[in-house]
Enzyme design. Structure first.
Site, mmCIF file in Angstrom:
data_model
loop_
_atom_site.group_PDB
_atom_site.id
_atom_site.type_symbol
_atom_site.label_atom_id
_atom_site.label_comp_id
_atom_site.label_asym_id
_atom_site.label_seq_id
_atom_site.Cartn_x
_atom_site.Cartn_y
_atom_site.Cartn_z
ATOM 1 N N ASN A 6 -10.327 -2.860 3.042
ATOM 2 C CA ASN A 6 -10.473 -2.691 1.237
ATOM 3 C C ASN A 6 -11.625 -2.189 0.751
ATOM 4 O O ASN A 6 -11.831 -2.446 0.459
ATOM 5 C CB ASN A 6 -9.641 -3.943 0.325
ATOM 6 C CG ASN A 6 -7.770 -4.124 1.341
ATOM 7 O OD1 ASN A 6 -7.487 -3.079 1.583
ATOM 8 N ND2 ASN A 6 -7.631 -5.283 1.114
ATOM 9 N N HIS A 26 -3.590 0.764 12.359
ATOM 10 C CA HIS A 26 -2.827 -0.361 12.183
ATOM 11 C C HIS A 26 -4.410 -1.053 13.636
ATOM 12 O O HIS A 26 -5.792 -0.726 13.685
ATOM 13 C CB HIS A 26 -2.383 0.045 13.594
ATOM 14 C CG HIS A 26 -2.351 -1.536 14.772
ATOM 15 N ND1 HIS A 26 -1.890 -3.039 14.516
ATOM 16 C CD2 HIS A 26 -2.088 -1.174 16.181
ATOM 17 C CE1 HIS A 26 -1.892 -3.781 15.477
ATOM 18 N NE2 HIS A 26 -1.974 -2.215 16.874
ATOM 19 N N HIS A 74 0.731 -1.420 -0.139
ATOM 20 C CA HIS A 74 0.188 -0.324 -0.120
ATOM 21 C C HIS A 74 1.026 1.239 -0.187
ATOM 22 O O HIS A 74 0.425 2.016 0.844
ATOM 23 C CB HIS A 74 -1.200 0.104 1.700
ATOM 24 C CG HIS A 74 -2.239 -1.389 0.971
ATOM 25 N ND1 HIS A 74 -3.775 -1.188 0.550
ATOM 26 C CD2 HIS A 74 -1.504 -1.934 1.609
ATOM 27 C CE1 HIS A 74 -3.899 -2.244 1.033
ATOM 28 N NE2 HIS A 74 -3.546 -3.052 1.791
#
Ligand code: HEM
Length: 765
Positions: free
Chosen positions: A173, A364, A100
């Site tokens: 995503n 995270h 990413h």
């Protein structure tokens, strides 16, 4: 830190943990949207009207010449200004994200529609009047930081909510499933898709041997492969794609009752993609296409919006599905568990500084708040380790949570201390717990004081390296996805597979992939095979499923398929989520000197009223003379603008203008390409001649009775009223793409070429 304004010194409390500042303390707990803006502002710098200084605040008199022994002599070590400047420059780069790496971010806020207290005690999901600040980063997965936005790839959709109870990161995503079931395979997956290690090729592309070699041995990836080969992998805009949390999470309410939850983001502009040929061309014409699109939309006040959706499953229903809720290669069909839309995300502010915000933001999956908890999904469990670990390297130490974009608006008090680049100046004698010297502070918070309490899931199991048999069906949902696609979408998947597998250099990989595709759908495999000049193999010598231990039961080496309870899921097809909004769509207006500026202005006005924009593309930059003598600015030349950068094309009336365009191969190509990419095309008056020259309409198609004529998204009006044309053109624009042309295309192009040649001859070009 202190900054100087107009020569005067102004104290700014910077570098300390913002949550401990007076301003933040005043606001703590109330979720005001400007709370994060205020927090970030403590670290912003604006040099307008200021003197140039060194990093130590010393004003600099000469920033053009280094200190030398004579004006032709060597530079002197003494030059602290030269050394400081060059040293800083030498260390400007940090490692890019291992995945990413390419991304774009924006600020905004989230607001829940009504209290979700029944399901979760998360504070940001209780009060509809509360706006929680967010920072969102969209990304591709495989490419480097400077790679193209339009790669065929999964898009990251990561949202950091700065809630009053601490940061919650929804690191998702734009596809609801993933390639692998177990985190232990993630490094293999990423090594396979990244450029091949011996020659570092290809960049930001999955169409190469190592990726498909790995996939062909990992049948569990087949569902995700269907998504990645679909148009979802080449979005028109970040603003027009869905987002998914992928894993099953838990909502836990104040009474401690837990339910399973899947998160969705639903874009209010609908779901839209480009076509593969277009994607490849955009990659050349504007590799920053998505970044620019997001930036411009926000600058123009067209704030991107998504609704947050949740699918909630009672714990007692955990085993009622024909797949495992813990398996990240599976989705819960929306027809089985509907998505409830519970709130809205709005992005309304571009970052001030790409590096400080978009590059340094650290998401995270383990950043959760009370009321949200994890499940035992083995991919999720591995991710819980990975993000914090990778950021230690990427951001250079354990204090990256203090970087302005990462620090929470909720107060931070703990006994963590020291480390590289520590910003917080912790006061006091103690940095341990329990202590008596500080009265036991900072103290633990009970559940009623927003203390996070892990959900007490009962576990009674053997320690074992094994997958549950409920994870063994790798094909049913791949088939469900394929069967749920429209005809055009299916054709695109087949073409994508022909392209990707066509790029391979090792024939057995193709064979293995065809065998796997045949498990998904026989006609899919046959049609891909046709494109590769192959036949679908009926069996292979070697085992396909390599994600089992070395001494596994041989029966587990063969892929398995069970039957899905539903045949199709309309929710999976983008064709069912287009919406009819044309807000922010861009229409290219091809003009030359002598164009009909009056009708152009009318069309432009009509487009603006529906939120779309008209931009002029002309043979040259500067101004273009309209028929009425009006001078209009050319937004693009035929060199700087290309049809792949627009959603539709319009050619206005004006004999001289159209003749000049007919002489420009780039103008003809512009329209032809838009046609091939199934975009709406319109022309009025003489403009229709250009469509005629390309064989897109024939003169007889056009009724001269004042009505516009529209066929497969080509709208023409030789002598019609401009309002009628505008209405028809916008109606076709609302269809977004006219896929029926894909089957017409060949005959149209066959027709177009001789006509174009004839026209060119008549014009003597
Ligand atoms: C075991 C599986 C996975 C591992 C080990 C993993 C690891 C990573 C790592 C190391 C990064 C770079 C983070 C950084 O440097 O800041 C990253 C970024 C990211 N991952 Fe994963 N990932 C996994 C699976 C997934 C899945 C399943 C999703 C989607 C649900 C996902 C979504 C993302 C996103 C969106 C980013 C970019 C965050 C950003 O914009 O900064 N990852 N991942």
């Amino acid at each position: 830190m202190s900054t100087r304004k107009n020569g005067k010194s102004k104290k700014v409390k910077a570098g300390s943990n913002g949550s401990q500042s007076n301003g933040a303390r005043r606001n703590a707990g109330y979720g005001a949207i400007d709370q994060k803006i205020e927090d970030l502002s403590k670290n912003t710098e604006e040099s307008a009207g200021e003197f140039l200084t060194s990093d130590q605040g010393v004003r600099i008199n000469d920033n053009q010449n280094s200190l030398k022994a004579g004006n032709r002599g060597p530079s002197l070590l003494e030059d602290f200004l030269l050394r400081e400047k060059i040293t800083h420059f030498d260390h400007e780069r940090i490692p890019e994200r291992v995945v990413h790496a390419r991304g774009s971010g924006a600020h905004g806020y989230f607001q829940v529609y009504e209290s979700m207290a029944q399901y979760t005690r998360a504070a940001f999901l209780q009060d509809p009047s509360m706006r929680t600040p967010v920072f969102v980063r969209f990304s591709t997965v495989a490419g480097s930081r400077g790679s193209t936005d339009l790669a065929r790839d999964v898009r990251g959709f990561a949202v950091k909510f700065y809630t009053t109870e601490g940061n919650f990161d929804l690191v998702g995503n734009n596809m609801p499933v993933f390639f692998i079931q177990d985190a232990i395979k993630f490094p293999d997956l990423v090594h396979a898709v990244k450029p091949e290690p011996h020659h570092e090729m290809p960049q930001a592309a999955s169409a190469h041997d190592t990726f498909w070699d790995f996939i062909s041995l990992m049948p569990e990836a087949m569902h995700m492969i269907m998504w990645v080969m679909s148009d979802r992998a080449i979005p028109r805009s970040y603003r027009m794609m869905e987002g998914f949390g992928v894993h099953t999470f838990r909502f836990v309410n104040a009474a401690g009752k837990a339910r399973f939850v899947k998160f969705h983001w639903k874009p209010l502009l609908g779901l839209h993609s480009v076509v593969w040929d277009e994607a490849q061309k955009i990659s050349g014409k504007d590799p920053d296409f998505h970044r620019r699109d997001l930036w411009e939309a926000i600058e123009n006040g067209d704030y991107p919006e998504w609704e947050l959706g949740v699918q909630i499953v009672e714990e007692r229903d955990e085993h009622k599905f024909d797949f495992d809720l813990l398996d990240p290669t599976k989705l819960i069909p929306e027809e089985i568990v509907p998505v409830q839309r519970i709130g809205k995300l709005t992005l309304n502010r571009n970052p001030d500084n790409f590096f400080a915000e978009t590059e340094q933001v650290a998401f995270h999956i383990g950043n959760v708040v009370p009321g949200i908890d994890f499940t035992n999904d083995p991919l999720l469990q591995g991710r819980l380790f990975s993000y914090l670990d990778t950021q230690l390297t990427r951001l250079g130490g354990p204090n990256f949570h203090e970087i302005p974009i990462n620090r929470p608006v909720a107060p931070v008090h703990n006994n963590q201390r020291d480390g590289f680049m520590r910003q917080t100046i912790n006061k006091g004698q103690t940095s341990y717990d329990p202590n008596s010297l500080r009265g036991g502070c900072p103290f633990q918070a009970g559940m009623d004081m927003s203390g996070f309490t892990s959900y007490a899931e009962r576990i009674d199991a053997q320690k074992i390296r094994e997958r549950s048999p409920s994870f063994f069906d790798h094909f049913s949902q791949a088939t469900l996805f394929f069967n749920s696609q429209s005809e055009a979408e299916q054709n695109h998947i087949i073409k994508a597979l022909r392209f990707e597998l066509g790029k391979l250099e090792t024939p057995p990989i193709r064979e293995r992939m065809l065998l796997l595709l045949a498990q998904v759908d026989k006609s899919l495999a046959r049609r891909v095979a046709e494109g590769l000049g192959l036949k679908v193999p009926t069996k292979l010598d070697q085992p396909l499923n390599m994600s089992v231990p070395a001494d596994a039961d041989p029966r587990k080496l063969q892929p398995k398929k069970s039957k899905s309870t539903i045949e199709t899921s309309p929710a999976l097809s983008m064709a069912n989520h287009l919406g009819d909004s044309v807000r922010t769509r861009k229409v290219a207006c091809l003009i030359g000197d002598g164009f009909d500026d009056e009708s152009f202005l009318e069309i432009k006005k009509a487009l603006m009223t529906v939120g779309a924009s008209a931009m002029t593309v002309a043979p040259h930059l500067g101004t273009v003379a309209g028929m009425s003598g009006e001078m209009v600015k050319a937004d693009f030349s035929l060199l700087t603008g290309s049809s792949v950068l627009f959603d539709a094309v319009y050619v206005p009336d004006g004999a001289a203008s159209v003749e000049s365009l007919l002489r420009e191969p780039e103008a003809l190509n512009f329209v032809l390409e838009a046609y091939r990419h199934c975009k709406t095309i319109g022309a009025t008056g003489d403009g229709v001649r250009l469509l005629n020259a390309l064989g897109l309409v024939t003169q007889t198609d056009n009724r001269a009775n004042g009505e516009a004529d529209a066929e497969a998204g080509v709208v023409s009006s030789v002598a019609g009223d401009i309002d009628g044309f505008a209405a028809e053109f916008i109606a076709e624009l609302r269809m977004h793409r006219h896929w029926q042309r894909e089957s017409l295309a060949t005959s149209t192009f066959e027709r177009a070429l001789p006509i174009a040649e004839r026209d060119a001859k008549q014009l003597g070009v």
